[in-house]
Each structure stands twice: as structure tokens, then as C-alpha cells.
Design a protein around this motif. Sequence first.
Motif, PDB file in Angstrom:
ATOM      1  N   VAL A 291       5.873   5.275  -6.359  1.00 25.02           N
ATOM      2  CA  VAL A 291       5.917   5.640  -4.866  1.00 25.02           C
ATOM      3  C   VAL A 291       5.204   4.718  -3.973  1.00 25.02           C
ATOM      4  O   VAL A 291       4.089   4.107  -4.457  1.00 25.02           O
ATOM      5  CB  VAL A 291       5.759   7.168  -4.664  1.00 25.02           C
ATOM      6  CG1 VAL A 291       6.586   8.103  -5.507  1.00 25.02           C
ATOM      7  CG2 VAL A 291       4.160   6.992  -4.883  1.00 25.02           C
ATOM      8  N   ARG A 292       5.757   4.662  -2.830  1.00 21.22           N
ATOM      9  CA  ARG A 292       5.040   3.702  -1.829  1.00 21.22           C
ATOM     10  C   ARG A 292       3.726   4.288  -1.465  1.00 21.22           C
ATOM     11  O   ARG A 292       3.789   5.488  -1.297  1.00 21.22           O
ATOM     12  CB  ARG A 292       6.024   3.362  -0.692  1.00 21.22           C
ATOM     13  CG  ARG A 292       5.312   2.144   0.253  1.00 21.22           C
ATOM     14  CD  ARG A 292       6.503   1.950   1.342  1.00 21.22           C
ATOM     15  NE  ARG A 292       7.564   1.386   0.657  1.00 21.22           N
ATOM     16  CZ  ARG A 292       8.569   0.975   1.571  1.00 21.22           C
ATOM     17  NH1 ARG A 292       8.557   0.808   2.686  1.00 21.22           N
ATOM     18  NH2 ARG A 292       9.689   0.490   0.797  1.00 21.22           N
ATOM     19  N   GLU A 293       2.622   3.521  -1.726  1.00 18.44           N
ATOM     20  CA  GLU A 293       1.127   4.160  -1.227  1.00 18.44           C
ATOM     21  C   GLU A 293       0.548   3.148  -0.105  1.00 18.44           C
ATOM     22  O   GLU A 293       0.805   2.031  -0.034  1.00 18.44           O
ATOM     23  CB  GLU A 293       0.597   4.257  -2.441  1.00 18.44           C
ATOM     24  CG  GLU A 293       0.368   2.584  -3.039  1.00 18.44           C
ATOM     25  CD  GLU A 293      -0.813   2.900  -4.195  1.00 18.44           C
ATOM     26  OE1 GLU A 293      -1.088   3.762  -4.721  1.00 18.44           O
ATOM     27  OE2 GLU A 293      -1.015   1.972  -4.836  1.00 18.44           O
ATOM     28  N   LEU A 294      -0.184   4.005   0.616  1.00 11.25           N
ATOM     29  CA  LEU A 294      -1.265   3.266   1.473  1.00 11.25           C
ATOM     30  C   LEU A 294      -2.118   2.427   0.825  1.00 11.25           C
ATOM     31  O   LEU A 294      -2.899   2.950  -0.184  1.00 11.25           O
ATOM     32  CB  LEU A 294      -1.619   4.460   2.479  1.00 11.25           C
ATOM     33  CG  LEU A 294      -2.762   3.970   3.480  1.00 11.25           C
ATOM     34  CD1 LEU A 294      -2.178   3.278   4.565  1.00 11.25           C
ATOM     35  CD2 LEU A 294      -3.544   5.150   3.848  1.00 11.25           C
ATOM     36  N   VAL A 295      -2.449   1.196   1.660  1.00 16.67           N
ATOM     37  CA  VAL A 295      -3.467   0.320   1.095  1.00 16.67           C
ATOM     38  C   VAL A 295      -4.552   0.531   2.151  1.00 16.67           C
ATOM     39  O   VAL A 295      -5.822   0.590   1.852  1.00 16.67           O
ATOM     40  CB  VAL A 295      -2.843  -0.885   0.989  1.00 16.67           C
ATOM     41  CG1 VAL A 295      -3.975  -2.178   0.605  1.00 16.67           C
ATOM     42  CG2 VAL A 295      -1.680  -1.152  -0.085  1.00 16.67           C
TER      43      VAL A 295
ATOM     44  N   TRP B  14      -1.131  -1.073   6.068  1.00 18.15           N
ATOM     45  CA  TRP B  14      -0.427  -1.985   4.866  1.00 18.15           C
ATOM     46  C   TRP B  14      -0.076  -0.883   4.062  1.00 18.15           C
ATOM     47  O   TRP B  14      -1.144  -0.049   3.600  1.00 18.15           O
ATOM     48  CB  TRP B  14      -1.539  -2.916   4.245  1.00 18.15           C
ATOM     49  CG  TRP B  14      -1.279  -4.161   5.375  1.00 18.15           C
ATOM     50  CD1 TRP B  14      -2.260  -4.793   6.197  1.00 18.15           C
ATOM     51  CD2 TRP B  14      -0.286  -5.447   5.200  1.00 18.15           C
ATOM     52  NE1 TRP B  14      -1.975  -5.796   6.763  1.00 18.15           N
ATOM     53  CE2 TRP B  14      -0.764  -6.463   6.177  1.00 18.15           C
ATOM     54  CE3 TRP B  14       0.668  -5.687   4.512  1.00 18.15           C
ATOM     55  CZ2 TRP B  14      -0.136  -7.433   6.140  1.00 18.15           C
ATOM     56  CZ3 TRP B  14       1.605  -6.665   4.693  1.00 18.15           C
ATOM     57  CH2 TRP B  14       0.974  -7.724   5.594  1.00 18.15           C
ATOM     58  N   TYR B  15       0.986  -0.994   3.311  1.00 19.03           N
ATOM     59  CA  TYR B  15       1.296  -0.212   2.018  1.00 19.03           C
ATOM     60  C   TYR B  15       1.915  -0.935   1.071  1.00 19.03           C
ATOM     61  O   TYR B  15       2.224  -2.135   1.345  1.00 19.03           O
ATOM     62  CB  TYR B  15       2.786   0.862   2.581  1.00 19.03           C
ATOM     63  CG  TYR B  15       2.032   1.994   3.498  1.00 19.03           C
ATOM     64  CD1 TYR B  15       1.912   1.422   4.896  1.00 19.03           C
ATOM     65  CD2 TYR B  15       1.855   3.198   3.229  1.00 19.03           C
ATOM     66  CE1 TYR B  15       1.475   2.308   6.145  1.00 19.03           C
ATOM     67  CE2 TYR B  15       1.446   3.997   4.290  1.00 19.03           C
ATOM     68  CZ  TYR B  15       1.363   3.668   5.533  1.00 19.03           C
ATOM     69  OH  TYR B  15       0.984   4.693   6.107  1.00 19.03           O
ATOM     70  N   ARG B  16       2.157  -0.742  -0.083  1.00 20.15           N
ATOM     71  CA  ARG B  16       2.679  -1.187  -1.293  1.00 20.15           C
ATOM     72  C   ARG B  16       3.621  -0.222  -2.166  1.00 20.15           C
ATOM     73  O   ARG B  16       3.155   0.841  -2.245  1.00 20.15           O
ATOM     74  CB  ARG B  16       1.552  -2.097  -2.238  1.00 20.15           C
ATOM     75  CG  ARG B  16       0.688  -1.090  -2.903  1.00 20.15           C
ATOM     76  CD  ARG B  16      -0.696  -1.922  -3.545  1.00 20.15           C
ATOM     77  NE  ARG B  16      -1.491  -0.930  -4.258  1.00 20.15           N
ATOM     78  CZ  ARG B  16      -2.407  -1.347  -4.755  1.00 20.15           C
ATOM     79  NH1 ARG B  16      -3.083  -2.723  -4.694  1.00 20.15           N
ATOM     80  NH2 ARG B  16      -3.258  -0.545  -5.582  1.00 20.15           N
TER      81      ARG B  16
END
Length: 111
Positions: A44-48, A36-38
Motif C-alpha cells: 500500500v502507499r505509505e507516508l514518507v 511525500w508518499y511511496r
Amino acid sequence: QVQLVESGGGLVQTGGSLRLSCAAALSAFGLRTIGWYRQAPGKVRELVATITSDGSTNYADSAKGRFTISRDNAKKTVYLQMNSLKPEDTAVYYCKIGIVWGQGTQVTVSS
């Protein structure tokens, strides 16, 4: 062709909870690591969080203690339970398998 469909986003107040789902049309789903990323506006898109085929999980510091990633291999679905939500959690949330991304689901946390 792999297809990922996220759902479960919405508008919630600070401190509330949401559960996101990502349904995958994918053979050998159980053998894949899923993330899951956000992406928040202007960022920037980041890892969740990620979960491996054996159920091992990894979380971003911002998610630890509040979010839980899980999977149901029979349903070919991965979940992200989000509790104690904060305004800074507002973002579009995406699931990812390999190089394939879903279309995203919007999460908005009001203060």
C-alpha cells in the motif's frame, strides 16, 4: 487545476543518495501542507514525510535520520533529500497537496 510534477528518481546503490523534487503549479503554494508518499510493488502507499506552511516536518519512522523534506516557496517546489538509501526504499515516490497527486517518480536501490 493543480499540477504536481515529480523528478529526480533513478537507480542508486545501497548507501547512495537522491534528491527528489516536486514542482507545483498552484497558487498559494506557501500556505499548503505537502507530503511525500511511496508505494512499493505489492504494497500500500505509505507516508514518507510532510512539511507544513511554517516549515514543520514529520517523518515516517523508516525515514527519520535519513530523509529530509524541505520547500522553496519562491520556486513552488518541495524536495526530498534521501541519504543512506536501502533496497527497501525502492518504490514509486509521489508528492501530494490536498487531494492532488503527482504522477510519481521511480526510485530503485540496488543491493
